[in-house]
Enzyme design. Structure first.
Site, PDB file in Angstrom:
ATOM      1  N   ASP A   1     -30.190 -16.690  31.881  1.00  0.00           N
ATOM      2  CA  ASP A   1     -30.039 -15.471  31.096  1.00  0.00           C
ATOM      3  C   ASP A   1     -30.517 -15.622  29.668  1.00  0.00           C
ATOM      4  O   ASP A   1     -30.710 -14.631  28.962  1.00  0.00           O
ATOM      5  CB  ASP A   1     -28.546 -15.110  31.009  1.00  0.00           C
ATOM      6  CG  ASP A   1     -28.090 -14.288  32.190  1.00  0.00           C
ATOM      7  OD1 ASP A   1     -28.811 -13.379  32.580  1.00  0.00           O
ATOM      8  OD2 ASP A   1     -26.988 -14.572  32.715  1.00  0.00           O
TER       9      ASP A   1
HETATM   10  C1  BGC Z   1     -24.259 -16.825  28.930  1.00  0.00           C
HETATM   11  C2  BGC Z   1     -24.679 -16.322  30.203  1.00  0.00           C
HETATM   12  C3  BGC Z   1     -24.486 -14.828  30.188  1.00  0.00           C
HETATM   13  C4  BGC Z   1     -25.256 -14.208  29.085  1.00  0.00           C
HETATM   14  C5  BGC Z   1     -25.019 -12.730  29.039  1.00  0.00           C
HETATM   15  C6  BGC Z   1     -25.049 -16.167  27.879  1.00  0.00           C
HETATM   16  O1  BGC Z   1     -24.617 -16.640  26.677  1.00  0.00           O
HETATM   17  O2  BGC Z   1     -24.418 -18.195  28.912  1.00  0.00           O
HETATM   18  O3  BGC Z   1     -23.906 -16.953  31.134  1.00  0.00           O
HETATM   19  O4  BGC Z   1     -24.902 -14.283  31.399  1.00  0.00           O
HETATM   20  O5  BGC Z   1     -24.883 -14.790  27.916  1.00  0.00           O
HETATM   21  O6  BGC Z   1     -24.810 -12.265  27.765  1.00  0.00           O
HETATM   22  C1  NOJ Z   2     -23.900 -17.308  33.947  1.00  0.00           C
HETATM   23  C2  NOJ Z   2     -24.304 -16.015  34.566  1.00  0.00           C
HETATM   24  O1  NOJ Z   2     -23.203 -15.436  35.196  1.00  0.00           O
HETATM   25  C3  NOJ Z   2     -25.403 -16.243  35.561  1.00  0.00           C
HETATM   26  O2  NOJ Z   2     -25.830 -15.031  36.113  1.00  0.00           O
HETATM   27  C4  NOJ Z   2     -26.541 -16.956  34.906  1.00  0.00           C
HETATM   28  O3  NOJ Z   2     -27.511 -17.202  35.899  1.00  0.00           O
HETATM   29  C5  NOJ Z   2     -26.096 -18.242  34.266  1.00  0.00           C
HETATM   30  N1  NOJ Z   2     -25.029 -17.972  33.348  1.00  0.00           N
HETATM   31  C6  NOJ Z   2     -27.233 -18.956  33.537  1.00  0.00           C
HETATM   32  O4  NOJ Z   2     -27.621 -18.278  32.405  1.00  0.00           O
END
Ligand code: BGC
Ligand code: NOJ
Length: 823
Positions: free
Chosen positions: A486
């Protein structure tokens, strides 16, 4: 004994036992399995909601409180003026004995001091929308005891965000009704709700309070709440401000005597019944009936037995005996339990996810399904259809949806160009597990085309088509806002602190490409081709085969850096995850997915890529996401470079992605590496370094701080992570090699040569498979011989059997690799 002073596994009872309350962080468990879910820490902190942690919260909770888990299901004991809690918080009065046992869907607490012992068992009976707190108070001393007990919950006005933010309204709307030991929280019932919260006791009570100001005191904290200390309930009725539920119970106990009763915290929906008994008075008939039922002698015990039996039944679908105790312990109990939790909650509510900002993640839930499809196949079917219904007609998907409404979350929107491909993985896993190909024809529309009734297979094709049609200069898939990572935001370029990395930046006409999505596409298109083969549709199989070949060619031509696969091309067309970069030179996601997708076979690149990962990214805490960590902000890469080095997406051990490398080692047949990697992130192995690790040793955490962090090895964000499902896949299908397939159960282990045998019990298509695998020649894998009920079967596929009983399978590993491609 391990080096963990806080607790230990009780494998026989499937419980984790905590011996002292001051754990390095609150250690969480979940109550409930269907609709009513409670979060419960080892000091009774947490909250309860019905279906949706944002829209239907029963009890209040202030996230990131001081201490972290303050607020919960509290019981105060006043013993001659000394006030204490069996779960230690909030008074933290020293206890002579404390024990917390987190079990499957329940938590037990025992607290004792001065000759009084209080035992509490918190759980939600299967099929009920009520949380029970069975409570037993015993006089273990030599003199008679006169005790006063006070229960405490703070009610939430259901919608958690409004509840916390819109105080000018909430301070004036709170309403309750009290009827004997039953406290009814009825805020907003007068207008558009047909549900209320019931907080009651199965025993006669001697007093109550519903006003927080009366019970706690305007200038007090929960640890010094005035009613428990003065020993006198006020009988307060809340009019606005902050309604709570509290009962006073007076107990006289002779030496050795004890009393057992239960508190009931229920979500009650009136359904079709009249909403009012008379003007302004809530119709409590449903609540009264529930309470009568639960107050029957033995009702609570019976309900608890049902819960235990439910879990015994679920877990009996997969059990293993093997030489590695940590693997057995995780796989037999805790890993499967965590998979069910991710099924229920996706990434919504934990101590680190508030349940307010995010609902169900599209890619998250599709991946979670890989870990629970064998446990609840029917519910998995519905989940797939719910997810598909949030896909748009062009193939992209809402990134998240709200569980109560099942509607896509417009705030975050879509355009994460990996999302749609995961739907293929979940669907194929479901069909392999169940044989139910009818799901492919199930009508499911697209979110932006109300009333459309395309079928699920159409969605899978739309997913494939989207990726094929949206590729960049290197014929690799465009990345959109981000792919699985993400925080790899190649189209964002944010310099404004107040904007979201996830939604800022125009993806229209963007050029940034993802090698990871290409690898995922390889995997997904091969899966779909195999499904078509199973369906007897050779033309479609071939068509998918051609798409696969085309993508593979692009990956091999443009995606290789020399010693590993590139991660991406940024918006300027510059390679990301290349030796040419001083930061972020090598990433794991593309190594994992390219290898799992079948790239690098025949040209040595698959092994080379994994060896590069081993050399540059493997640490004793697991595999780092990338190296070198970003030490400065790179606007062209986005959020990934916003985290301090070693944390989260900036070079931590992101456990979820770690598992793909592990699975890739299984594919390559290296059993020692596969197990080493498995154990490096396995929570059960962290007991010896718990002061550093800090999180629960019974469930996976999202990340473990990497080598660049201040404290490498410190875990963060436990419970709601895709690591649960993928670790299950690694262990069950990769290492033990028990792989559901369309026409049977395939056995393709990848174990350390030192393992001489293992045994798996696997329920598959209604048949219990008792599988014994023998390894007389000390190899990693390859099936030399297999018998089913004594009869020799060629190859490594246990054919489907027509019966419903038990079959006995014996497998001898050795010599010629039977290795069909994994998957
Ligand atoms: C997190 C991800 C999350 C994303 C969404 C990131 O900081 O690590 O897990 O999906 O933020 O805002
Ligand atoms: C947590 C999020 O829930 C997931 O969708 C994502 O792939 C991972 N973080 C890595 O960024």
């Amino acid at each position: 004994m391990t080096g963990n002073p806080y607790g230990e596994f009780d494998d026989a009872r499937r419980e984790y036992v905590i011996h002292r309350p001051d754990t390095p962080l609150p250690w969480l468990n979940y109550l409930g399995q269907d609709e009513l879910i409670g979060l419960c820490t080892n000091t009774a902190g947490g909250f309860t909601f019905w279906r949706d942690a944002r829209l239907r919260r029963l009890t209040r909770y202030r996230h990131n409180n001081v201490p972290l888990d303050l607020g919960g299901r509290y019981l105060y004991v006043n013993d001659g003026g000394t006030v204490w809690n069996p779960g230690w918080k909030p008074t933290k009065t020293p206890l002579e004995r404390y024990e917390c046992r987190h079990g499957l869907g329940y938590t037990r607490l025992v607290g004792a001091r001065d000759g009084v012992e209080v035992k509490q068992l918190f759980f939600v009976p299967p099929g009920e929308t009520a949380e029970l707190w069975q409570t037993t108070v015993t006089n273990t001393g030599a003199a008679a005891k006169d005790l006063r007990l006070y229960s405490y919950v703070e009610f939430c006005f259901y919608e958690a965000l409004n509840d916390m933010t819109n105080l000018q309204r909430t301070y004036s709307i709170g309403e309750v009704e009290v009827e004997g030991p039953a406290i009814y929280h009825t805020t907003e019932y007068r207008e558009r709700r047909s549900h209320y919260t019931l907080f009651a006791c199965t025993r006669e009570t001697q007093g109550f309070d519903t006003s927080r100001d009366a019970f706690v005191g305007v200038h007090n904290g929960l640890h010094e709440a005035s009613v428990p200390f003065t020993g006198a309930s006020q009988g307060s009725i809340a009019h606005g401000w902050n309604p709570i539920g509290s009962h006073e119970l007076r107990l006289r106990l002779e030496p050795g005597a004890s009393e057992t009763f239960a508190f009931v915290l229920a979500y009650v929906d009136q359904g079709e019944e009249p909403r009012f008994e008379r003007p302004g008075v809530v119709n409590k008939a449903t609540g009264r009936r529930l309470l009568e039922r639960l107050a029957e002698p033995g009702a609570v015990d019976t309900a608890f037995d049902e819960l235990r039996a439910m879990w015994d039944g679920l877990l009996s679908r997969f059990q293993v005996e093997c030489p590695e105790p940590s693997l057995g312990r995780m796989l037999n109990t805790w890993n499967q339990y965590q998979c069910m939790t991710t099924f229920n909650l996706s990434r919504s509510a934990s101590l680190y996810e508030t349940g307010i900002g995010r609902g169900m993640g599209f890619r998250d839930s599709n991946q979670d399904l890989l870990g629970f499809v064998h446990l609840v196949p029917d519910r998995a079917r519905q989940r797939i259809l719910d997810l598909a219904a949030t896909q748009l007609a062009d193939g992209t998907c809402y990134h998240q949806y709200q569980p109560l409404t099942k509607k896509g979350n417009a705030e975050i929107g879509g355009d994460f160009y990996d999302d749609h491909l995961w739907l293929i993985l979940s669907t194929c896993a479901y069909v392999k597990e169940t044989g139910d190909t009818s799901i492919l024809a199930a009508p499911v529309g697209y979110a932006d085309r109300p009333g459309s009734r395309d079928d699920l297979l159409h969605h899978l094709e739309t997913s494939i088509a989207y990726t094929l049609a949206n590729r960049g200069a290197h014929s690799l898939p465009l990345i959109g806002h981000a792919d699985w990572n993400d925080c790899l935001n190649l189209n964002c370029f944010s310099t404004e602190p107040d904007e979201s990395f996830q939604t800022t930046g125009d993806v229209e006409g963007s050029a940034a490409e993802s090698v990871m999505i290409a690898g995922l596409f390889l995997y997904a298109s091969r899966e779909l081709a195999a499904l078509y083969r199973h369906l007897g549709r050779p033309d479609d199989e071939e068509r998918l085969g051609r798409a696969y070949d085309e993508m593979l060619a692009a990956v091999e031509e443009h995606g290789w850096d020399g010693d590993w696969y590139l991660r991406a091309f940024d918006a300027e067309g510059r390679a990301v995850g290349s030796h040419e970069r001083d930061e972020g030179a090598i990433f794991i996601e593309s190594q994992g997915w390219c290898v799992l997708g079948g790239a690098g076979v025949g040209n040595g690149r698959a092994r080379k890529a994994l060896e590069s990962v081993h050399e540059r990214l493997y640490t004793e805490h697991g595999v780092l996401l990338h190296q070198p960590a970003f030490t400065r902000y790179h606007p062209e890469l986005g959020e990934i470079s916003s985290y301090p080095p070693g944390y989260k997406e900036n070079a931590s051990v992101f456990c979820h992605a770690h598992t793909w490398i592990d699975l890739a080692w299984c594919l390559l047949g290296d059993g020692d590496r596969a197990l080493d990697y498995y154990l490096s992130i396995c929570p059960a192995t962290k007991e010896d370094r718990i002061e550093t690790y800090r999180n629960e040793p019974y469930v996976y955490s999202q990340m473990i701080a990497g080598r660049d962090a201040a404290v490498p090895g410190e875990a963060r964000n436990s419970w709601l992570t895709g690591t649960a499902a993928w670790s299950f896949v690694v262990a069950a299908q990769g290492i033990l090699g028990v792989q559901p397939d369309y026409d049977g159960l395939r056995i393709d282990p990848c174990v350390p040569p030192s393992w001489d045998r293992f045994h798996v019990t696997r329920r598959f298509r209604g048949v219990v498979h008792e599988i014994t695998v023998l390894n007389p020649n000390g190899v990693c894998g390859g099936v030399r011989a297999m018998t089913v009920d004594g009869r020799r079967v060629p190859g490594n596929l246990i054919p489907l059997s027509t019966g419903t009983g038990t079959i006995h399978v014996e497998v001898v590993l050795g010599a010629e690799q039977a290795a069909e491609a994994f998957g």
